[in-house]
Every structure is written in C-alpha cells, then in structure tokens.
Write an enzyme that holds these catalytic residues in place. Structure first.
Site, mmCIF file in Angstrom:
data_model
loop_
_atom_site.group_PDB
_atom_site.id
_atom_site.type_symbol
_atom_site.label_atom_id
_atom_site.label_comp_id
_atom_site.label_asym_id
_atom_site.label_seq_id
_atom_site.Cartn_x
_atom_site.Cartn_y
_atom_site.Cartn_z
ATOM 1 N N ASP A 1 6.672 7.109 19.810
ATOM 2 C CA ASP A 1 5.222 7.042 19.634
ATOM 3 C C ASP A 1 4.874 5.578 19.365
ATOM 4 O OD1 ASP A 1 2.607 7.126 18.914
ATOM 5 O OD2 ASP A 1 2.819 8.854 17.592
ATOM 6 N N GLU B 1 0.818 -1.211 0.000
ATOM 7 C CA GLU B 1 0.000 0.000 0.000
ATOM 8 C C GLU B 1 0.854 1.263 0.000
ATOM 9 O OE1 GLU B 1 -2.433 0.871 3.446
ATOM 10 O OE2 GLU B 1 -3.055 2.765 2.555
ATOM 11 N N GLY C 1 11.973 15.183 8.284
ATOM 12 C CA GLY C 1 11.789 16.405 7.510
ATOM 13 C C GLY C 1 11.623 17.645 8.354
ATOM 14 N N LEU D 1 3.614 5.121 7.321
ATOM 15 C CA LEU D 1 4.749 5.953 7.704
ATOM 16 C C LEU D 1 5.298 6.621 6.443
ATOM 17 C CD1 LEU D 1 6.286 6.595 10.363
ATOM 18 C CD2 LEU D 1 8.016 4.971 9.621
ATOM 19 N N LYS D 2 5.686 7.880 6.611
ATOM 20 C CA LYS D 2 6.150 8.658 5.457
ATOM 21 C C LYS D 2 7.374 8.031 4.805
ATOM 22 C CE LYS D 2 7.450 12.790 6.391
ATOM 23 N NZ LYS D 2 7.464 14.222 6.618
ATOM 24 N N CYS E 1 13.219 25.312 22.535
ATOM 25 C CA CYS E 1 12.167 25.369 21.533
ATOM 26 C C CYS E 1 10.925 24.697 22.100
ATOM 27 C CB CYS E 1 12.534 24.568 20.276
ATOM 28 S SG CYS E 1 14.101 24.988 19.541
ATOM 29 N N ASP F 1 9.388 11.820 17.912
ATOM 30 C CA ASP F 1 9.044 13.185 17.581
ATOM 31 C C ASP F 1 9.536 14.114 18.684
ATOM 32 O OD1 ASP F 1 7.899 14.512 15.600
ATOM 33 O OD2 ASP F 1 5.820 14.092 16.144
ATOM 34 N N ASP G 1 8.670 5.725 15.380
ATOM 35 C CA ASP G 1 8.486 7.144 15.077
ATOM 36 C C ASP G 1 8.813 7.918 16.355
ATOM 37 O OD1 ASP G 1 7.648 9.632 14.320
ATOM 38 O OD2 ASP G 1 5.531 9.129 14.115
#
Lengths: 448, 454
Positions: free
Chosen positions: A338, A65, A185, A349-350, A146, A135, A133
């Site tokens: 995550d 997919e 990214g 997932l990207k 930040c 983050d 993942d």
C-alpha cells in the site's frame, strides 16, 4: 482517516470463539498493566536521546505523535509524551484499542496550537521511519482459499515472499540495516526502516523508494496487471524473480492454490496474454484434456509447463509477449504494497505490541531471516496471555532476562536483541560524533 | 535588482561563466525599466504556461524538449545573447516575487521552472552540461577501473530494461547517494547498490535538476519572507499591484467553488451523470450504484468532483449514505465514512476546503487492485475502454479517433474528442479538468433547451 476503512465485510468466522472472548477491555487492562513493553518502545523511539550524553536532544521523544483509538472508535490524534512514564500513564488510563505512531514534529504535537499563535515555529513533520504496509486483502484476485480479512496457512506464504523481496532490496540496494518487521495482528505485515538516513528522507525521496518497488499497476479495468517492458528485467526485479518469485510460484503457490486447475482460474491467466491465437490454442488444449486422475496441483503444473513452452516458441511473434511468463509470475507473487502509506511522513502506522481487536492477537515482530517459520495463527492471543498470567506460568516482569519461557517473552527478547540493541549502538555513536564535530567547530570559530 | 522608471539601462552584466543557461543563484545587480519588469515576466509566464500544458497532455521527454525549444524561441529569444540572458534572469526573479506568495503558487512555479530548466539542460551539449555540473559544485567522482568493470553486467541489465537492445553502457558513471536522484530511483533507471545509485553520464540532468529544485525551493521561502516583511509594503504603489495582478491572470480556475451553471441536487444527480459527466466520473458513479461501495481513491475523486459541480454537503452525505448503507450498514457508514466526506468539505481536520482533482492529477494517479478511479483513457485496457465509449454513444469512427489519441498517450485529447463526439460541437480549449468538462457540457445542453426551468 485510516486505510483500514477499505476492508469490507468481515467473513463470518466459523468455529472460532466469540469476539468478546478474544478481546475485551478487562483483558486489555491486564495486558497494559502487566505485559506491554513500555520501556522498549520508549528506548526505540528515543533513538539514543536518553539524556545521558551532552549531545542529546532531550525533547526528541516528546515531539513524536501518538494517536489512540478508544472503544467506540473515539479517535485521539496528536498526543505526545515527555517521558516513558507519561506514555505509560496515558495508555493505562485510556486503554486504547489501537495505538498509532506518527512522525516526529518540529514542535510538541500536543502543544501545536500554542505554537501556531507565535507564528515562528511552524508545525511540520521533521523525521519519520520509512514504513511499508502490506495487506493480504490486496491479494484477493490471486488466492482461492480465503478472501477479505481472513488468512490461513495457504495464503500467508504470499506475505512471507513479500517480506523476503522487500527486505533483501532494503538491505542490498538501499543499504539499510535497522529494519523491523511486525505482524499487523490479522491480515498483513508492517515494516519500519529506522536507519538515521531513512528517518530524515523527504516525502519526495520516500515516494521514490516506494515507486522503485511498484510493479503491480493493475486496476479493476485492465487484465494485464503487470507490464514489464524492455529487453531485460532491472537487476532488482531479476534478483527477486530468480531468488524468490519463480520458485515460490512453481512450488508452494501451485501446491496451495493450483492456479490453473479450473477454467475459472486459468481464464484469468489467459487474459494476461496479449495474443488471441495463443489464448485460444491453450484454451483448446485445456478444455479438451480429458479428466485425468491427476491431482489439481499436478494438472495445474502441467498446464503451466504448456503455457511456458507455447510462449517460448512464439516469443518473437510480438514484443509484447517477450516478458509474458515473467509478467504472470509477478502478477501472482510480487509484493503488493500500500504505497501511499510509505510516501508521506505524517502517515500513521500501528505500534508494535498492540493487540488487534478483531483477533485478539498481539502485533509481534517477525524475523525476516526466518520468516518461513512465522505462523500468524500461532501468535499469542490476549486470552492465552491472560490465562498464562492466571495460571502463574509466566513471570510477570518481562524486563527480566529470564522471560524467554513466557508466550510474549520470546517476541520481546527478539525485539531487543535483533533490533533495539544494534540500533541504539549506532544512535549513540552518531550522537557522539556529531557532538564532537560541533565542539570542534565552535573551537575553530574561537581560534579565528 | 533595481527597478527604475528611466529610459536608460545600464547592463552591469557581471561574469556569468555559462552564457546560455543561468542557475539564478543571485539576483542581478542591474537597473530594470518598469515596463520591462512586467513585460519580461509576461513573456516568461507564456513559456511556463506552455510547459504546463505540454506536461498535462502527457508529452514524453523528447517531445517536451521540442516544446521548450519552440516556446523559448517564440517568447524569450533575442539576437543579442547578452540581452536574452538579461531578460532570462530578470523575468525569473520577477516571477519569484509573484509566485512566492502562497504554497499553491510556489508549488506550481517550482515544478514549471524545474521542468523548463530540465529541458533547457537537455538541449545543451555534453561539454556545457559538464560545465553546469561544475557550477553546482557537485562532488561526485566518476566510477572507473575495476569497480566499473565489476558492475558492467548489471549496468547493462539496466540499459536493456529501459528498452535498448544492446547492453552497451555509458562511458562515464557517477556514484551518488540514491536520495539525490529520486526521479531515477522511482523509475528504476539506475542500478542501486548499498545506498548508492550509479548515474550514467547521459543521466546527469537528474542530478542537476534535483539541485536546481532544492535551491529554488529554499530561495522561494526566503523571497516570501522578504516580500511579506518589507517589499510588499515598500512597493505598495509601484510593484505590488503588478506582482499581484501577474499571478492571478495565468492560473486557471480550481473549481473549488461551483459555478453558476452548476448546482445539482439529489433528484437530478442520475440525470446529469448520464448527460454531463466525463467518462472517469461516470464510471465511478456507475460503479458506486452497482457495488454500493468505492475504495478511498474513488471516493476522493468522485466526491470532490461532486462538490465542484455544486452538490451541497447535506446532499453529499445523503448520496453516499444511500449507497454505502446497502453494503456496510448505516452505523458503519456514520462511523467510518461520513467523517471523510465532511473532511472534503472542510468541516473536519485541517478544515481545508479541498479542490477537485484536475486531469493531470487523475492521469498521474495509480489505481491498484479493487480501484476504479484514475483516467479511463490511461488506465483501462483497450477492450474495456471501447466498451465504455460505446456506452457513451460514440460511433465507430469517433471511437477510432479517440483510440488513436490514447495510443499516443494524449489522454486529455482523447477525452476532448469524446466530448466533441458526444455533444457534436468543437471544444477548442481542450479538456483540462473534469469539472470543466461538466460545465462546458451544461452550457451546451442549456443553450439547446432554453425553455428549461433553471
């Protein structure tokens, strides 16, 4: 439904170019037209099923997919492609802002409805890389430089430590060898474990590995976020602590975040000590310490030593204090994954080499053995790549071996030599040996 | 297995190597009377239901051993060992028929039978346990000699990390691919090196349970196929009605459809949140009102609960939109959040009508940074929980009773005590589901104000 939707407002970017200068459809058109490594992605996701060996499953890639997110958040799920060129054509005609990779299904995802009519072939995921993942937004309570989606050179090392801890365990404990780390990214990293054994794991087995990595149990309603029980750390945690976390906490983290330097900061740490006497003893010491000429970092380091000594001397007061120092270090530095993404085969997932629409940066691979050198702010952006092409400085053909000099060429070369080639070598061997077994078996049954 | 109406039974009890704990590999070849067919199944269901309750109450493995021992004695034991064995086997295979018929049923049966097997196995002595390992034909070799010596220090670390002071390691360790002991991996109860887990003799149960579960899972799929293709039709006058009745009688309501009491609209939602929401939902509700945002886990837990109490889709969209737009703007709400709300109501994606979370699911969830979902009794620190209970109006005595249950990890009992303290009446059934809490509370409030317009 992606997990990205939890990101709240984007903090305003100061002194940065306008978003449309970083990312727009025209740039994307050139990127997908000239630079995106279609062949490499196809080779990777075919896992050796390239049709050259009689034991190949030629429909393997076609059952994978893909999903596209287009401009204006139009979302196309369950796309699948028979060949590399079919994938290339689809990407070039849609210019997706984001390409996600899903599982390999029992039947071609694009035709799942047709199959569901027949009732015999159930549409279900059968293979999937084990993915992680991480983050930086999940670290907001322990970084002061930040917040939200922003990252800088002061907080990025938290990601670097996460890569080291997880990569070491995946190789040393679980014995995996074919692992790809990718910059997401903007604000995090993705990890793809591609060993055959990893791809065939059930959801239950994925959950088990994910839970093995879970230490951080804190939520917004409990200050003690990491609870380490027992009389010793599990060997995995002990190794992570000794090899990576402790040194990072006392070195780089103190230098960049000075986590004890102000009352607001140290109160958060005092809350993690489940003993009010010790809390107030330290608080008193720190409140009364006259404003010295020391730097924030030095004050922070002194207070950490005081905390350690106090806890050491009162260690036996209560069993809950036994691991308190370790708990504080883990709270600040241990990877916050995550985990839901890792537990289900059908989670998307990207894809590597996508471009992040907000930053314009390419999702390039990260070398886990040299991850200290990785700088998220130095990752090539779409506009830099376009400029390079326009100025003629780049060989357009990245398939050329001599692509090292171009901005993206280095990343593609790394992807091929450190990840793709060893992986395909293993896949070919596996296809060969299972083919031989099959032949031998059928011969056996004839001879009976 | 042959079901007959006659009075006589012929126990063709062929060789079973382990007389106490059968593995249910093959259906027995024996005749069963119709009355026993149903009766045995009902008895076993009582055991499974007891196991389910015990797990929902958060009992630890030791307590579960006792629970299973008692349940078995009360419902299944027979002085004659061979009679008991027959009953054990027959009831298991009957329930396979009953519970093979939908994914939801299969899942429940699989987890309860596996839990039952786990604790029955734990109650056996080491010799019997090794015998069962042999029956499964597990090919694992014990680690010995230099290899074991080399690992001793790390194995000791694992033992100590599990709360044992002395680093004395087990005498026997098996080297097993880590995928085969997922529960031991997930809880870091084993040493893992280069893909292999080192399983102590005392942890054999994990290995066996994984096998048992995998085997039963496959068997249920086959049974389902047989049921739909032949048995259902062939037995439509005899077994089918019994089988169909058995499955519905013991699985509680899933609250996917709101009940008669529950039908709330936007204008009363603040009122009922205050009077009738359990703590977990009230906390999420208040947080949403304060922050105008909830992370994914919170949106799911509260959103499905609200669906269960009868908030219609349009009202739900309006409710979430009103809060979220204050933070993210209406455009982002429509783009990123509205979909998942419609999804919960079965209007998008797979179009499944999702069911509200039960206590068991909420208690076992793992809220992380920024999350507010989960069970307050389990996931809040003591101070935060006390403050929250204070806001519910609990007296200090009531609060101590609740905290006592929390300390013993009886989270649902803690919630039940809160319910009883808030409404001043007893709740014998106990709280198993946030929507049940809501309905019980509405029942009480409505009975107190009979004149209130409905």
């Amino acid at each position: 439904m992606t997990r990205e939707d939890d990101a709240m407002m984007d903090a305003p970017q100061i002194n940065n170019p306008k978003p449309e200068e970083l990312f727009n459809v025209n740039y994307l058109r050139i990127y997908y037209g000239n630079l995106f490594p279609y062949t490499d992605i196809h080779k990777w996701l075919s896992y050796g099923h390239d049709g050259k060996h009689p034991g190949c499953d030629e429909y393997y890639f076609g059952r994978r997919e893909f999903s596209f997110t287009l401009e204006n958040d139009v979302y196309l799920r369950y796309k699948s492609f028979k060949t590399a060129s079919a994938m290339e054509d689809a990407i070039k005609s849609h210019f997706p802002y984001k390409i996600d990779i899903g599982a390999v299904y029992s039947v071609d995802p694009d035709k799942r409805h047709a199959y569901s009519q027949t009732g015999t072939n159930v549409f279900t995921p059968v293979e999937r890389e084990l993915v992680f993942d991480i983050d930086i937004t999940d670290y907001d309570d322990v970084r002061y430089c930040c917040s939200g989606a922003d990252v800088c050179s002061k907080c990025w090392p938290l990601m670097t430590v996460a890569i080291k801890v997880i990569h070491t365990s995946l190789t040393e404990d679980f014995g995996f060898k074919h692992i790809l780390w990718v910059f997401s990214g903007r604000r995090g990293v993705h990890c793809w474990v591609c060993d055959p054994k990893a791809r065939r794991m059930t959801n239950e087995q994925r959950s088990a590995v994910a839970e093995y990595f879970r230490v951080y149990k804190g939520n917004e309603n409990n200050a003690r976020k990491v609870a380490l029980m027992g009389y010793s750390l599990h060997p995995f945690l002990a190794r992570s602590y000794v090899d990576y976390l402790k040194g990072f906490f006392e070195g780089e983290l103190q230098a960049t975040q000075s986590i004890f330097s102000s009352r607001e900061k140290y109160e958060k740490i005092l809350e993690m000590i489940s003993d009010e006497d010790i809390q107030s003893e330290l608080r008193e010491k720190w409140e009364n310490s006259a404003r010295s000429s020391l730097s924030e970092e030095a004050i922070s380091l002194v207070r950490w030593e005081q905390l350690k000594n106090t806890l050491q001397s009162k260690k036996h007061k209560a069993p809950i204090l036994r691991m308190c120092v370790e708990e504080i270090v883990f709270t600040f530095t241990y990877p916050r994954i995550d985990l839901e993404v890792s537990k289900q085969m059908n989670h998307l997932l990207k894809a590597p080499f996508c471009v992040h629409p907000k930053t314009g940066r390419v999702c390039v691979p990260i070398d886990p053995y040299n991850c200290d050198e990785f700088d998220p702010l130095a990752v090539p952006t779409l506009s830099q790549l376009i400029e390079e092409i326009n100025s003629g400085g780049s060989r357009m053909d990245v398939d050329d071996d001599d692509s090292d000099g171009s901005l993206l060429g280095k990343s593609i070369k790394f992807f091929r030599s450190s990840f793709l080639e060893p992986l395909l070598k293993l896949c070919k061997e596996e296809i060969e040996s299972s083919y031989k077994t099959k032949i031998a078996k059928s011969k056996d049954s004839f001879s009976w | 297995m042959e079901v007959i109406r006659s009075q006589k039974r012929t126990p063709t009890n062929d060789t079973v190597s382990n007389p106490k704990l059968p593995l249910y590999f093959t259906a027995p070849t024996m005749e069963v009377r119709l009355e026993e067919f149903e009766l045995f199944a009902v008895h076993r269901l009582r055991v499974l239901k007891g196991v389910s309750d015990g797990l929902a109450r958060g009992r630890n493995p030791k307590e579960m051993d006792e629970t299973v021992d008692t349940l078995w004695r009360d419902h299944m034991r027979d002085p004659d060992a061979s009679v008991m064995l027959n009953k054990d086997i027959i009831s298991h295979f009957v329930l396979r028929l009953v519970y093979c018929r939908s994914d939801e049923l299969k899942k429940w049966f699989l987890s309860m039978e596996t839990a039952l097997f786990r604790h029955r196995f734990r109650l056996e002595n080491f010799q019997t346990q090794r015998g069962i390992v042999g029956e499964f034909g597990l090919p694992y070799k014990a680690v010995t000699g230099a290899e074991l010596e080399g690992l001793k220090e790390k194995l000791g670390q694992v033992v100590r990390s599990l709360g044992q002071i002395s680093p004395n390691v087990d005498a026997v360790y098996y080297k097993v691919p880590f995928e085969e002991v997922p529960d031991l991996v997930a809880t870091r109860r084993v040493l893992i090196q280069k893909g292999y887990a080192f399983v102590a003799g005392s942890q054999l149960v994990s290995l066996v349970v994984t096998q048992f579960r995998a085997h039963l899972s496959k068997a249920l799929i086959l049974t389902n196929r047989k049921w739909t293709t032949t048995i259902q039709e062939r037995e439509k006058d005899r077994l089918t009605p019994i089988v169909e009745a058995l499955s519905t009688s013991y699985v509680g309501p899933d609250y996917s459809q709101s009940s008669e009491f529950a039908e709330i609209t936007l204008k009363d939602i603040d009122q009922v949140a205050k009077t009738s929401f359990p703590l977990c939902m009230r906390h999420l509700f208040d947080k949403l009102r304060d922050d105008h945002h909830l992370k994914h886990g919170g949106r799911m837990q509260l959103g499905l609960f609200l669906k269960g109490v009868g908030l219609k889709l349009d009202d739900a969209l309006a409710f979430w939109r009103a809060e979220f737009t204050k933070k993210v703007g209406s455009e982002r709400f429509d783009k990123e959040y509205a979909y998942s709300i419609r999804h919960n109501y079965g209007k998008e994606g797979k179009r499944t009508d999702y069911t509200p979370y039960s206590c068991q699911k909420i208690i076992s969830s793992a809220p992380g940074a920024g999350d507010h979902h989960g069970c307050p009794y389990r996931h809040f620190s003591e101070d935060n929980l006390r403050a929250a209970l204070g806001r519910m109006g609990l007296s200090s005595r009531g609060m101590e009773d609740v905290m006592d249950k929390v300390r013993n990890k009886h989270y649902q009992l803690a919630c039940t005590l809160t319910f009883e303290a808030v409404y001043g009446t007893s709740c014998d059934a106990g709280i198993n589901h946030p929507n049940q809490y809501f309905e019980e509370s509405q029942k009480i409030l409505k009975s107190k104000t009979p004149s209130a317009p409905v």
